[in-house]
Design an enzyme around this catalytic site. Structure first.
Site, PDB file in Angstrom:
ATOM      1  N   HIS A 167       0.760  -1.657   0.384  1.00 48.94           N
ATOM      2  CA  HIS A 167       0.109   0.129   0.177  1.00 48.94           C
ATOM      3  C   HIS A 167       1.136   0.961  -0.031  1.00 48.94           C
ATOM      4  O   HIS A 167       0.331   2.437  -0.910  1.00 48.94           O
ATOM      5  CB  HIS A 167      -0.614   0.046   0.782  1.00 48.94           C
ATOM      6  CG  HIS A 167      -2.001  -0.939   1.220  1.00 48.94           C
ATOM      7  ND1 HIS A 167      -1.934  -2.721   1.372  1.00 48.94           N
ATOM      8  CD2 HIS A 167      -3.413  -0.717   0.298  1.00 48.94           C
ATOM      9  CE1 HIS A 167      -3.265  -2.597   1.052  1.00 48.94           C
ATOM     10  NE2 HIS A 167      -4.259  -1.837   0.510  1.00 48.94           N
ATOM     11  N   GLY A 168       2.262   0.959   0.295  1.00 44.15           N
ATOM     12  CA  GLY A 168       2.618   2.564   0.196  1.00 44.15           C
ATOM     13  C   GLY A 168       4.258   2.093   0.798  1.00 44.15           C
ATOM     14  O   GLY A 168       4.633   1.579   1.752  1.00 44.15           O
TER      15      GLY A 168
END
Lengths: 393, 468
Positions: free
Chosen positions: B320-321
């Protein structure tokens, strides 16, 4: 194959109702929001409404070769809207007072609040087309900070850039200022469609739809007697401000505030930094048009930076040199004024200058500029020579 | 280009108009061209990266399908694709993390890389990997042509934020070509309108302002505000991401293609495993098929199952990041799954009928999810802990944020109603279509949604998942 009548008519009804309803909602909300006065710094069109008349005036005057034309570029350190005390006026006066006297000069103000390197990169060909005899451009070390690049880059001004510069612009670090190719093309399209005040009204109304929310909040507030969201917002904003303010000096940042204000300029930047690249590229456009450019680095409150302990001379020198090399390698003149003013010459934490009965910082700045221009003979530099010089460098 | 931007409206209108007039055999090349233009209009330089990813992997696919040593080609495909992903997405995080060691032990101080994240790289990388692995497993009947493979990877409606497609699911549709029907077109408009309203009106206008205000306000003493901000963020991220997916599915339908469902009212989940069958469904399936099961899944005993679950969730969080906060977020979800499974608690699926008795389980799990969101949203670990601290301490000197509480109440009701809307909207629309005024009513409802989205669009920000 001809369309089936049922599908045809129902599609027509569908599309018609869709458009009508969308329009009713939009116009209804706008009429309820009311026409609100736009402030010139809120939209790119507002900014250009200020800049374009001056550019046109400059173009007109350039046709009459005397007096000579100087265009001054910069942000609020040059033109502090709405205060009418500006560096361009002071520069004109300083040149008129000089000894030996300078040739007759008209100084045109093309500076405006928050116009930094990217803004002038986008406007460079428009400015060059107005053919001033000299461009004087104020840049600041704060322009290199992340805060400036994220919140004040004015990418919409890319709409006023010449179409032939689009391709080269795509090789610049435009992602750094939140500009992408699609936005660039949209802005170009909008400017060419010349939407003028309608577009500005639309943008202003869109940005103020929050008024409905505020009204609902007020209505709900009658049940509790307070406006908690608003007061919470104010308190949090004040807390944030307080965390950046110097505890003893009301008009100065503390260490944290200065680090945010100057950003990477305090760490030492190099030629690859986006701000440096935009400065160099804008100067290149002017030089290639044969217009001499004097870029001066705005005074910085070094005394205060030292007091709060954020400045390291070698790192700051590296940043200044990066600016200098970008300007000089693109054929411009660079005047480093970042150390010239002591602490009491600054009026606020944003680095604006004092102009009161005691200290006339802008006048002193203008006199320094005038002396440099006359000593170097920049105003006498023929455009062709400047162009040659730019190419040679 | 954001789907809620005027430039995308112009782009889409141009593509749809051309799509309707060109002969059928030119439709796929047209969408491929449009997809590449769409990508180029973000940052032209990164088209080279996407092109290289497609070209290299396509060449390797031949080795996987027909070569003497398919495992070697698969390894090369995985290494190349993950290499690019790690380099562009995680290099800064890795160097930043290693910097103290590099400086302290080796006395070297490398610059932290500062790349602009290539658009949709996480999504298309996973799609490429899935197809290479499927080919290795023999689950793809035949290799598509280069242009069809390129279209499968770069299909612009889902390129930037999913849903993550599988070859077996989408390539047959591409082979048949977009099938445009009046029903699909209407459904496409509905999904587009609903998605736009979710993203612009709910996520950006009604929810993000308040959550941003409170998440960014450090040290203000008002627990109720922090709770309301937490709920606001939970609904903001859901409506942002699911709105985007709805728009992607709607645009695909207008081109005659079906994309899979990616969200099914996730906050109605009764346990963690149900949540991951309702939230970002295509990612959960990807993680299950290409990570959890290859790690051994639940076939190697209870302890190994729990380890596999945890590993999958940690890597899922990292996807996700590029920040340790996302790893922590994944770890919290992993921990919840491990505890739930370890304690042998009842497991449900989205198909398990709901009853009023499920409400306590829904509420407990919703709050656990919300607390995990703090790590997803907060600037760093310290800020997340500070935020959680404010949830449970302090005095409410500011009163109650009634406006935002009303917004949250509306979101709760809407989330409950979404299930019925999702299941019953098709039949409602077909009943409406029989009425002479049905089209006018449909058009008016959609027009109100789109008009509302336009007038609130001045307030919004970017898609939260846009650069994932």
């Amino acid at each position: 194959m001809p369309p089936k009548p049922r599908i045809f008519w129902s599609s027509l009804l569908f599309a018609g109702s869709l458009l009508t309803s969308a329009l009713v909602v939009i116009l209804g909300v706008f009429s309820l929001a009311g026409q609100l006065p736009a402030q010139p710094w809120q939209t790119a069109i507002g900014v250009m409404d200020r800049i374009l008349p001056n550019l046109e005036e400059l173009e007109k005057q350039a046709l009459e070769t005397i007096p000579r034309q100087i265009a001054v570029l910069g942000d609020s350190t040059v033109d502090f809207y709405p205060v009418n005390e500006k560096v361009p006026d002071r520069l004109q006066q300083a040149l008129a007072r000089s000894s030996p006297p300078a040739p007759p000069v008209a100084v045109t103000n093309l500076a405006f609040l928050a116009l930094g390197p990217t803004a002038y990169y986008f406007l460079a060909d428009r400015i060059a087309a107005s053919r001033p005899d000299l461009i004087v451009w104020a840049v600041s070390l704060t322009h290199a900070s992340e805060r400036w690049r994220r919140s004040l880059p004015r990418p919409e001004l890319a709409g006023w850039m010449a179409a032939e510069r689009i391709a080269s612009t795509l090789t610049m670090p435009i992602d750094d200022i939140g500009l992408t190719a699609d936005k660039l093309l949209l802005y170009q399209l909008l400017v060419r469609a010349d939407p003028g005040s309608q577009w500005r009204d639309l943008r202003v109304n869109l940005s103020r739809i929050d008024k409905f929310r505020a009204k609902s909040e007020e209505w709900l507030a009658q049940f509790t007697g307070t406006q908690p969201e608003k007061s919470f917002g104010i308190v949090s904003a004040l807390k944030k401000l307080k965390s950046h303010k110097h505890p003893d000096l009301p008009d100065r940042y503390n260490r944290l505030g200065e680090i945010e204000h100057f950003g990477s300029a305090l760490d030492g930047i190099d030629s690859g930094h986006p701000t440096v690249r935009f400065i160099g590229a804008a100067v290149q456009v002017f030089s290639e048009a044969g217009i001499p450019v004097l870029v001066y680095l705005n005074p910085v409150n070094i005394q205060h930076l030292e007091k709060v302990g954020v400045v390291e001379a070698p790192k700051l020198r590296r940043s200044v040199n990066a600016y200098r090399e970008a300007v000089e390698n693109s054929g411009g003149f660079f005047l480093d004024l970042h150390t010239v003013f002591p602490d009491n010459y600054f009026s606020d934490m944003s680095g604006h200058f004092r102009h009161d009965d005691e200290i006339e910082a802008q006048t002193e700045l203008a006199e320094t500029l005038a002396r440099y221009i006359l000593d170097k003979g920049i105003l006498d530099t023929r455009r062709a020579e400047a162009s040659e010089m730019g190419r040679a460098k | 280009m954001l789907f809620n931007s005027p430039q995308f409206a112009i782009f889409l209108l141009a593509v749809l108009s051309l799509y309707r007039v060109v002969p059928t055999r030119y439709r796929n090349p047209l969408i491929l061209g449009a997809s590449l233009v769409f990508y180029t209009l973000w940052l032209p330089a990164y088209l080279i990266l996407l092109g290289a990813d497609i070209a290299v992997n396509y060449a390797l696919l031949h080795g996987i399908a027909r070569g003497r040593n398919p495992r070697l080609y698969l390894g090369a495909s995985i290494a190349f694709t993950l290499g690019l992903l790690v380099f562009f997405k995680y290099a800064a995080m890795l160097v930043g993390t290693a910097l103290p060691v590099l400086e302290g032990v080796f006395a070297v101080s490398p610059a932290i890389p500062d790349f602009f994240l290539p658009l949709g790289i996480s999504f298309y990388s996973f799609q490429i990997l899935a197809f290479s692995i499927d080919t290795y497993r023999g689950e793809t009947p035949e290799l598509p042509s280069l242009s069809r493979y390129a279209l499968f990877i770069s299909f612009f409606p889902q390129l930037v934020a999913g849903p993550i497609l599988r070859g077996a699911q989408f390539l047959p549709q591409l082979a048949r070509g977009g099938e445009i029907t009046a029903e699909r077109t209407r459904r496409g408009f509905w999904l587009l309108g609903i998605g736009l309203a979710k993203k612009v009106i709910l996520a950006d206008y009604l929810l993000s302002g308040f959550s941003d205000l409170v998440f960014d306000a450090r040290g203000v003493d008002a627990p109720v505000f922090y709770w309301v901000a937490l709920y606001s963020f939970a609904f903001q991220i859901y409506y942002d991401f699911s709105g985007y997916t709805d728009m992607a599915r709607g645009i695909a339908l207008l081109l005659g293609f079906e994309l899979p469902l990616n969200f099914m009212e996730p906050y109605l989940s009764r346990d963690p495993s149900e949540f991951w069958r309702r939230w970002h469904i295509t990612l959960s399936r990807w993680l299950s098929d290409y990570l959890y099961i290859p790690l051994g899944g639940n076939r190697r005993g209870p302890t190994r199952t729990l380890i596999n679950l945890m590993l999958t969730m940690l890597l899922g969080g990292l996807w996700h990041g590029a920040s340790w906060n996302f790893v922590i977020w994944g770890g919290i979800h992993g921990l919840i799954l491990v505890i739930h499974r370890g304690l042998g608690l009842r497991r449900t699926t989205p198909d398990t009928p709901m009853s009023w008795g499920d409400i306590p389980r829904i509420l407990i799990f919703f709050h656990l999810t919300c607390l995990a969101w703090v790590f997803f949203r907060a600037e760093d670990f310290a800020a997340a802990l500070e935020f959680i601290g404010h949830l449970f301490t302090g005095t409410n000197t500011f009163g109650l944020p009634l406006m935002q509480m009303a917004v949250i109440g509306f979101c709760v009701l809407l989330h409950g109603a979404e299930r019925s809307l999702r299941t019953q909207l098709p039949s409602l629309r077909s009943r409406l279509a029989q009425k002479p005024w049905g089209s006018a009513l449909e058009g008016a409802v959609l027009g109100i949604l789109i008009g509302g989205a336009i007038v609130t669009s001045g307030v919004g920000g970017d898609f939260i998942y846009f650069q994932f």
